[in-house]
Design a protein around this motif. Structure first.
Motif, PDB file in Angstrom:
ATOM      1  N   THR A  30     -11.154  -7.085   4.036  1.00  0.00           N
ATOM      2  CA  THR A  30     -11.882  -5.844   4.302  1.00  0.00           C
ATOM      3  C   THR A  30     -12.627  -5.276   3.098  1.00  0.00           C
ATOM      4  OG1 THR A  30     -10.371  -5.282   6.111  1.00  0.00           O
ATOM      5  CG2 THR A  30     -11.660  -3.493   5.181  1.00  0.00           C
ATOM      6  N   SER A  61      -9.099  -5.375  15.576  1.00  0.00           N
ATOM      7  CA  SER A  61     -10.180  -6.358  15.561  1.00  0.00           C
ATOM      8  C   SER A  61     -11.299  -5.979  16.523  1.00  0.00           C
ATOM      9  CB  SER A  61      -9.629  -7.750  15.903  1.00  0.00           C
ATOM     10  OG  SER A  61      -8.838  -8.233  14.833  1.00  0.00           O
ATOM     11  N   ALA A  95     -13.336  -3.459  14.675  1.00  0.00           N
ATOM     12  CA  ALA A  95     -14.072  -4.112  13.587  1.00  0.00           C
ATOM     13  C   ALA A  95     -15.266  -4.898  14.108  1.00  0.00           C
ATOM     14  CB  ALA A  95     -13.139  -5.030  12.814  1.00  0.00           C
ATOM     15  N   HIS A 148     -16.126   2.422  11.316  1.00  0.00           N
ATOM     16  CA  HIS A 148     -15.553   1.217  11.916  1.00  0.00           C
ATOM     17  C   HIS A 148     -14.489   0.615  11.001  1.00  0.00           C
ATOM     18  CE1 HIS A 148     -19.520   1.246  14.132  1.00  0.00           C
ATOM     19  NE2 HIS A 148     -18.653   1.144  15.132  1.00  0.00           N
ATOM     20  N   PHE A 149     -14.829   0.500   9.719  1.00  0.00           N
ATOM     21  CA  PHE A 149     -13.878  -0.098   8.774  1.00  0.00           C
ATOM     22  C   PHE A 149     -12.625   0.770   8.637  1.00  0.00           C
ATOM     23  CE2 PHE A 149     -17.705  -2.327   7.103  1.00  0.00           C
ATOM     24  CZ  PHE A 149     -17.213  -3.619   7.146  1.00  0.00           C
ATOM     25  N   ALA A 179     -10.506   0.740  11.859  1.00  0.00           N
ATOM     26  CA  ALA A 179      -9.847  -0.557  11.987  1.00  0.00           C
ATOM     27  C   ALA A 179      -8.660  -0.669  11.031  1.00  0.00           C
ATOM     28  CB  ALA A 179     -10.846  -1.684  11.723  1.00  0.00           C
ATOM     29  N   TRP A 230     -17.366 -12.019   8.743  1.00  0.00           N
ATOM     30  CA  TRP A 230     -16.408 -10.979   9.094  1.00  0.00           C
ATOM     31  C   TRP A 230     -15.952 -11.080  10.547  1.00  0.00           C
ATOM     32  CZ3 TRP A 230     -12.869  -7.872   7.606  1.00  0.00           C
ATOM     33  CH2 TRP A 230     -12.598  -6.649   8.232  1.00  0.00           C
ATOM     34  N   ASN A 239     -11.892 -11.531  12.301  1.00  0.00           N
ATOM     35  CA  ASN A 239     -11.299 -10.676  13.327  1.00  0.00           C
ATOM     36  C   ASN A 239     -11.026 -11.425  14.625  1.00  0.00           C
ATOM     37  OD1 ASN A 239     -11.225  -7.676  12.362  1.00  0.00           O
ATOM     38  ND2 ASN A 239     -13.166  -8.482  11.595  1.00  0.00           N
TER      39      ASN A 239
END
Length: 406
Positions: free
Chosen positions: A244, A300, A303, A311-312, A315, A374, A378
């Protein structure tokens, strides 16, 4: 009063030890969140060619913890809790100094070694919660453990804040000051654990205690499912968490954003611990593990919906909650598989397996992110979540069938 006397119950002493260990957890335990928040970024900056190795420092930290679990138990059985904790704190001080030196010298593998030593010291920190309960009565044990867990919550704040306050201390050499701060925090923890007083129990072998052979214990279906769920909960969390900070930086977010994200993640990991036990008692171990696995999948999903800061961070919070319910629930399932005299051996084997897989997950995280992106990191969460949910369903049905047959 020395540590060579036999175990005894003394809640006044237990309260004193619990407070000291909670404070030591808040400071010494911050090393892990510091490495998690900055290790991949430092690795990425140091590496010129193969950026896929950027997460190696976090992996070596986890490996250090994995390989330190069994020696930690042996050392403290031989020399006592206080000596073990003080020695580990000094190792953590040296690890912080070595990490800072390696950042100044731009030495990637030396930095990875320093992170491994931090993980080795972390194996002893993992024992703080057990040590807090050593002299506590049955009525106070859960509170003593909760106090130390509160220190874990504070560690989730102290570590990232140390990163934010010290990352530019030796500008333009980013994070060199952060690892000096890590050494300083470990030194304060050394002073704190020097004041704990915990008697050392008499030495007794597994055979003398009448324990079953390890193979017989490990062949139990509940043991296999508990370990599988524990491994998946921790390894999947590590897989996503390690990648992340790198993903956030790649999407144009700052190091401060990444550090704060890790802070909220660690808070979500440890914060629910104060009531997770009550939820397990009310709804059952299997249901809580299932909820934890579902939260990992939800992490996930969020994400994959976007790469904005919200979002980050969302998550990461879901990831921490999922780890808490999944791993603590799986640990509770594990307690059903051994007798009191088998506890130390089974716990050590479980921790070794879990942290071994966690190290593999964190190491592969960088390569997956670098080569596949990324989204792929996920997407890998879903098949393992489905597998573990299927194992839980199989175990519940098998145990119900066994009860009705009897």
């Amino acid at each position: 009063m020395t540590e060579n006397v036999q175990s005894f119950v003394d809640d006044r002493l237990a309260k004193r030890n619990a407070v000291l260990l909670a404070l030591a957890q808040a400071l010494g335990g911050a090393s892990a969140s510091i490495v998690i928040a900055t290790g991949p970024l430092v690795g990425y900056m140091m590496l010129e060619a193969d950026k896929s190795l950027a997460t190696l420092p976090v992996s070596t930290m986890v490996l250090g913890t994995a390989f330190g679990t069994i020696p930690a138990g042996m050392i403290m059985r031989r020399f006592g809790r206080r000596v073990g904790f003080m020695g580990a704190a000094l190792v953590a001080v040296f690890a912080g100094l070595l990490a800072s030196f390696s950042v100044f010298q731009d030495q990637f593998y030396l930095f990875a070694l320093a992170c491994c030593l931090s993980g080795l010291a972390g194996a002893f920190v993992q024992q703080y919660r057990f040590a807090a309960a050593d002299t506590a009565s049955n009525a106070f044990k859960s509170k003593a453990i909760s106090w130390v867990l509160a220190g874990g919550v504070l560690a989730g704040v102290v570590g990232p804040q140390a990163v934010i306050l010290t990352k530019d201390l030796f500008d333009p050499i980013l994070f060199a000051g952060t690892y000096l701060a890590q050494a300083g925090l470990a030194l304060i923890a050394f002073v704190l654990v020097a004041f704990i007083r915990i008697p050392r129990p008499p030495r007794i072998s597994h055979a003398q205690a009448g324990g079953r052979p390890l193979g017989q214990i490990m062949s139990q279906p509940r043991f296999l499912v508990a370990v599988a769920c524990g491994i998946c909960s921790y390894a999947l969390m590590s897989l996503v968490m390690t990648a992340t900070p790198l993903a956030m930086i790649a999407c144009g977010l700052s190091e401060t954003d990444a550090a704060l994200g890790i802070q909220w993640h660690v808070l979500a990991m440890f914060g629910p611990s104060f009531f997770t036990g009550n939820l397990i008692g009310r709804f059952g171990k299997e249901r809580i593990v299932s909820v934890g696995l579902a939260l990992l999948a939800a992490c996930s999903v969020v994400a994959l919906m976007g790469v904005e800061l919200t979002h980050f961070w969302t998550a990461l919070v879901l990831l921490g909650l999922g780890w808490n319910f999944g791993f603590i629930g799986a640990t509770a399932m594990l307690t059903d598989t051994y007798r009191p005299e088998e506890r130390n051996l089974v716990q050590a084997v479980n921790d070794f397996l879990v942290f071994g897989f966690v190290a593999a997950a964190s190491f592969s995280s960088g390569a997956l992110l670098n080569f596949f992106g990324w989204d792929t990191v996920n997407m890998l969460v879903f098949p393992f979540v489905v597998l573990c949910l299927a194992l839980i369903g199989w175990l519940v049905l098998a145990e119900r069938k066994a009860v009705t047959t009897v």
